[in-house]
Design a protein around this motif. Structure first.
Motif, PDB file in Angstrom:
ATOM      1  N   TYR A 190       2.359  13.785  -8.633  1.00  0.00           N
ATOM      2  CA  TYR A 190       3.390  14.838  -8.222  1.00  0.00           C
ATOM      3  C   TYR A 190       4.344  14.470  -7.223  1.00  0.00           C
ATOM      4  N   SER A 191       5.701  14.891  -7.600  1.00  0.00           N
ATOM      5  CA  SER A 191       6.596  14.270  -6.660  1.00  0.00           C
ATOM      6  C   SER A 191       7.230  15.833  -6.034  1.00  0.00           C
ATOM      7  N   GLU A 192       7.110  15.913  -4.542  1.00  0.00           N
ATOM      8  CA  GLU A 192       7.412  17.060  -4.316  1.00  0.00           C
ATOM      9  C   GLU A 192       9.104  17.271  -4.214  1.00  0.00           C
ATOM     10  N   ILE A 193       9.559  16.098  -3.976  1.00  0.00           N
ATOM     11  CA  ILE A 193      11.127  16.180  -3.852  1.00  0.00           C
ATOM     12  C   ILE A 193      11.679  16.242  -5.082  1.00  0.00           C
ATOM     13  N   LEU A 194      11.441  15.659  -6.206  1.00  0.00           N
ATOM     14  CA  LEU A 194      11.732  15.812  -7.395  1.00  0.00           C
ATOM     15  C   LEU A 194      11.307  17.023  -8.139  1.00  0.00           C
ATOM     16  N   GLY A 195      10.002  17.611  -7.777  1.00  0.00           N
ATOM     17  CA  GLY A 195       9.602  18.753  -8.403  1.00  0.00           C
ATOM     18  C   GLY A 195       9.053  18.575  -9.533  1.00  0.00           C
ATOM     19  N   ARG A 196       8.164  17.667 -10.201  1.00  0.00           N
ATOM     20  CA  ARG A 196       7.732  17.173 -11.315  1.00  0.00           C
ATOM     21  C   ARG A 196       6.658  16.570 -11.227  1.00  0.00           C
ATOM     22  N   GLU A 197       6.038  16.433 -12.303  1.00  0.00           N
ATOM     23  CA  GLU A 197       4.763  15.533 -12.402  1.00  0.00           C
ATOM     24  C   GLU A 197       4.913  14.334 -13.323  1.00  0.00           C
ATOM     25  N   PHE A 198       4.455  13.220 -12.877  1.00  0.00           N
ATOM     26  CA  PHE A 198       4.482  12.014 -13.789  1.00  0.00           C
ATOM     27  C   PHE A 198       2.981  11.752 -14.345  1.00  0.00           C
ATOM     28  N   LYS A 199       2.803  11.978 -15.442  1.00  0.00           N
ATOM     29  CA  LYS A 199       1.644  11.784 -16.247  1.00  0.00           C
ATOM     30  C   LYS A 199       1.235  10.313 -16.637  1.00  0.00           C
ATOM     31  N   ALA A 200       0.050  10.046 -16.627  1.00  0.00           N
ATOM     32  CA  ALA A 200      -0.544   8.723 -17.321  1.00  0.00           C
ATOM     33  C   ALA A 200       0.372   7.633 -16.793  1.00  0.00           C
ATOM     34  N   VAL A 201       0.385   7.533 -15.192  1.00  0.00           N
ATOM     35  CA  VAL A 201       0.812   6.341 -14.426  1.00  0.00           C
ATOM     36  C   VAL A 201      -0.346   5.453 -14.254  1.00  0.00           C
ATOM     37  N   THR A 202      -0.057   4.352 -14.565  1.00  0.00           N
ATOM     38  CA  THR A 202      -1.022   3.391 -14.336  1.00  0.00           C
ATOM     39  C   THR A 202      -1.008   2.830 -12.686  1.00  0.00           C
ATOM     40  N   VAL A 203      -2.170   3.063 -12.060  1.00  0.00           N
ATOM     41  CA  VAL A 203      -2.444   2.600 -10.818  1.00  0.00           C
ATOM     42  C   VAL A 203      -3.655   1.893 -10.302  1.00  0.00           C
ATOM     43  N   THR A 204      -3.936   1.394  -9.096  1.00  0.00           N
ATOM     44  CA  THR A 204      -5.040   0.714  -8.831  1.00  0.00           C
ATOM     45  C   THR A 204      -5.843   1.586  -7.730  1.00  0.00           C
ATOM     46  N   PRO A 205      -7.179   1.354  -7.376  1.00  0.00           N
ATOM     47  CA  PRO A 205      -7.607   2.013  -6.359  1.00  0.00           C
ATOM     48  C   PRO A 205      -7.045   1.775  -5.097  1.00  0.00           C
ATOM     49  N   LYS A 206      -6.344   0.755  -4.934  1.00  0.00           N
ATOM     50  CA  LYS A 206      -5.583   0.392  -3.745  1.00  0.00           C
ATOM     51  C   LYS A 206      -4.269   1.116  -3.586  1.00  0.00           C
ATOM     52  N   THR A 207      -3.819   1.447  -4.782  1.00  0.00           N
ATOM     53  CA  THR A 207      -2.456   2.393  -4.553  1.00  0.00           C
ATOM     54  C   THR A 207      -2.874   3.914  -4.198  1.00  0.00           C
ATOM     55  N   LEU A 208      -3.817   4.389  -4.535  1.00  0.00           N
ATOM     56  CA  LEU A 208      -4.611   5.621  -4.222  1.00  0.00           C
ATOM     57  C   LEU A 208      -4.999   5.498  -2.789  1.00  0.00           C
ATOM     58  N   ASP A 209      -5.344   4.682  -2.248  1.00  0.00           N
ATOM     59  CA  ASP A 209      -5.980   4.399  -0.762  1.00  0.00           C
ATOM     60  C   ASP A 209      -4.574   4.387   0.100  1.00  0.00           C
ATOM     61  N   LEU A 210      -3.337   3.826  -0.472  1.00  0.00           N
ATOM     62  CA  LEU A 210      -2.223   3.691   0.014  1.00  0.00           C
ATOM     63  C   LEU A 210      -1.416   4.997   0.199  1.00  0.00           C
ATOM     64  N   ILE A 211      -1.543   5.600  -0.828  1.00  0.00           N
ATOM     65  CA  ILE A 211      -1.007   6.959  -0.966  1.00  0.00           C
ATOM     66  C   ILE A 211      -1.598   8.189   0.179  1.00  0.00           C
ATOM     67  N   ASP A 212      -2.883   7.879   0.084  1.00  0.00           N
ATOM     68  CA  ASP A 212      -3.694   8.861   1.136  1.00  0.00           C
ATOM     69  C   ASP A 212      -3.317   8.225   2.442  1.00  0.00           C
ATOM     70  N   GLU A 213      -2.909   6.854   2.812  1.00  0.00           N
ATOM     71  CA  GLU A 213      -2.726   6.492   4.128  1.00  0.00           C
ATOM     72  C   GLU A 213      -1.389   7.155   4.513  1.00  0.00           C
ATOM     73  N   ALA A 214      -0.328   7.228   3.675  1.00  0.00           N
ATOM     74  CA  ALA A 214       1.054   7.463   3.649  1.00  0.00           C
ATOM     75  C   ALA A 214       0.985   9.122   3.723  1.00  0.00           C
ATOM     76  N   TYR A 215       0.014   9.685   3.364  1.00  0.00           N
ATOM     77  CA  TYR A 215       0.028  11.369   3.505  1.00  0.00           C
ATOM     78  C   TYR A 215       0.844  12.000   2.184  1.00  0.00           C
ATOM     79  N   GLY A 216       0.709  11.281   1.440  1.00  0.00           N
ATOM     80  CA  GLY A 216       1.585  12.042   0.011  1.00  0.00           C
ATOM     81  C   GLY A 216       2.239  11.005  -0.674  1.00  0.00           C
ATOM     82  N   PHE A 217       2.380  11.351  -2.108  1.00  0.00           N
ATOM     83  CA  PHE A 217       3.238  10.477  -2.799  1.00  0.00           C
ATOM     84  C   PHE A 217       4.446   9.964  -2.561  1.00  0.00           C
ATOM     85  N   ASP A 218       5.227  11.050  -2.128  1.00  0.00           N
ATOM     86  CA  ASP A 218       6.769  10.900  -1.746  1.00  0.00           C
ATOM     87  C   ASP A 218       6.602   9.952  -0.465  1.00  0.00           C
ATOM     88  N   PHE A 219       6.014  10.307   0.380  1.00  0.00           N
ATOM     89  CA  PHE A 219       6.138   9.322   1.711  1.00  0.00           C
ATOM     90  C   PHE A 219       5.627   7.725   1.319  1.00  0.00           C
TER      91      PHE A 219
END
Length: 357
Positions: A190-219
């Motif tokens: 989910y993107s807070e700036i764009l206000g919409r969801e992006f479904k079925a995005v191919t990610v890796t566990p490393k990507t999820l860890d980086l999103i948590d380290e950045a405190y959000g998908f937009d960051f």
């Protein structure tokens, strides 16, 4: 006797390049009953044959030497680059030389290495072996990572495919090729700036860890550099986010409180709209955009249009373009018929012909 000698000579000259001299005279003795020469004579024949062959090769190599020297002096590329966009001088000539600095700001710098997620860089130049304690030079070469086209349509977090070798248990010094691939998942982001969801995005566990380290998908999208992201999808998302922040009039127009909250939260990432438009573009897209800009600034009209406009203006000035034609006349009707019918006449069957049939 002369015929036999001539046959022996032709036989020798034809087979001298394919078999040994001794075998040649043995074959001649079997076919023509010629006496086999002694050892000294056979050695002299061999030496004369070798000297002739050496002189021929010397003359041939003498002619090829200038060509070889010229090839040595010619510049040799390290590798042939078929894609013209990857050649070193691509951005120095043509439309690519007029691309702005905003485009290169969001591109991978030439020679920049991918993030070292797959290997640990040694602390120093020398290291100690674990079992023997021997002091050896450390291996500082990074592991080459391959990014397939599928990685551009997902968010792999800088991970890629590694090609290497694995030892076999069947015997010593036996290895086989091995490919290490990242573990892929399908997630909804989910993107807070764009206000919409992006479904079925191919990610890796490393990507999820980086999103948590950045405190959000937009960051994560806004902070990560192109070299660390290694994803065309991620750069396209960054482009839309930067444009949404630059165009504040269209950012949550019905909810001013949320708009103010987003501008305060992501205010340090706001860039001018002219710069945000160049973010996330591929090389071909950037060149097409620059061509459209050049067409607006310096319009180039074909000479046919220019001469046509001049002729029309001259006819209007001479009052030759105000002639009126009566379209109801018979001549006008004939002119309006198709060209084939005007040349060969009306070939359609009449009512009488239809009744006769």
């Amino acid at each position: 006797m002369q015929k036999k000698a001539a046959c022996a000579f032709t036989l020798r000259t034809r087979l001298v390049h394919y078999m040994d001299i001794t075998r040649l005279f043995q074959l001649g003795q079997e076919l023509l009953n010629l006496p086999l020469p002694a050892g000294g004579e056979l050695f002299a024949i061999k030496m004369s044959t070798y000297s002739v062959a050496r002189s021929v090769t010397h003359n041939f190599s003498k002619r090829l030497n200038p060509i070889a020297q010229g090839l040595k002096r010619a510049p040799k590329p390290d590798r042939i680059i078929f894609d013209r966009t990857l050649r070193p001088g691509f951005y120095k000539t043509g439309v690519a030389s007029r691309l702005p600095a905003a485009f290169f700001k969001y591109q991978i710098k030439p020679g920049e290495l991918p993030p070292n997620y797959h290997w640990l860089k040694p602390a120093g130049e020398w290291t100690l072996r674990e079992h023997t304690g021997e002091r050896v030079r450390a291996d500082t070469l990074p592991i080459p990572v391959h990014y397939p086209p599928e990685s551009q349509m997902g968010l792999w977090g800088g991970e890629g495919i590694i090609r290497g070798y694995k030892k076999s248990n069947r015997g010593r010094n036996v290895r086989f090729k091995k490919f290490w691939k990242p573990y892929l998942l399908k997630y909804t982001l989910y993107s807070e700036i764009l206000g919409r969801e992006f479904k079925a995005v191919t990610v890796t566990p490393k990507t999820l860890d980086l999103i948590d380290e950045a405190y959000g998908f937009d960051f994560y999208i806004l902070k990560t550099s192109p070299n660390e992201m290694r994803s065309l999808l991620g750069m396209k998302l960054k482009r839309h986010m930067l444009l949404a922040l630059a165009r504040q009039d269209s950012l949550y127009p019905d909810d001013q409180q949320k708009k103010a909250k987003i501008l305060k939260k992501y205010g340090k990432f706001i860039v001018p709209e002219q710069e945000a438009e160049w973010c996330g573009l591929t090389k071909s897209e950037a060149i097409e955009k620059q061509k459209r800009i050049d067409a607006v600034l310096n319009p180039i009209r074909p000479l046919q249009d220019v001469y046509t406009e001049e002729l029309v203006n001259k006819l209007r000035a001479a009052n030759l373009g105000e002639t009126e034609y009566d379209l109801d006349t018979e001549a006008a009707k004939k002119r309006s018929r198709p060209l084939f019918e005007r040349i060969f006449g009306d070939s359609s069957p009449t009512e009488d012909d239809k009744t006769k049939r």
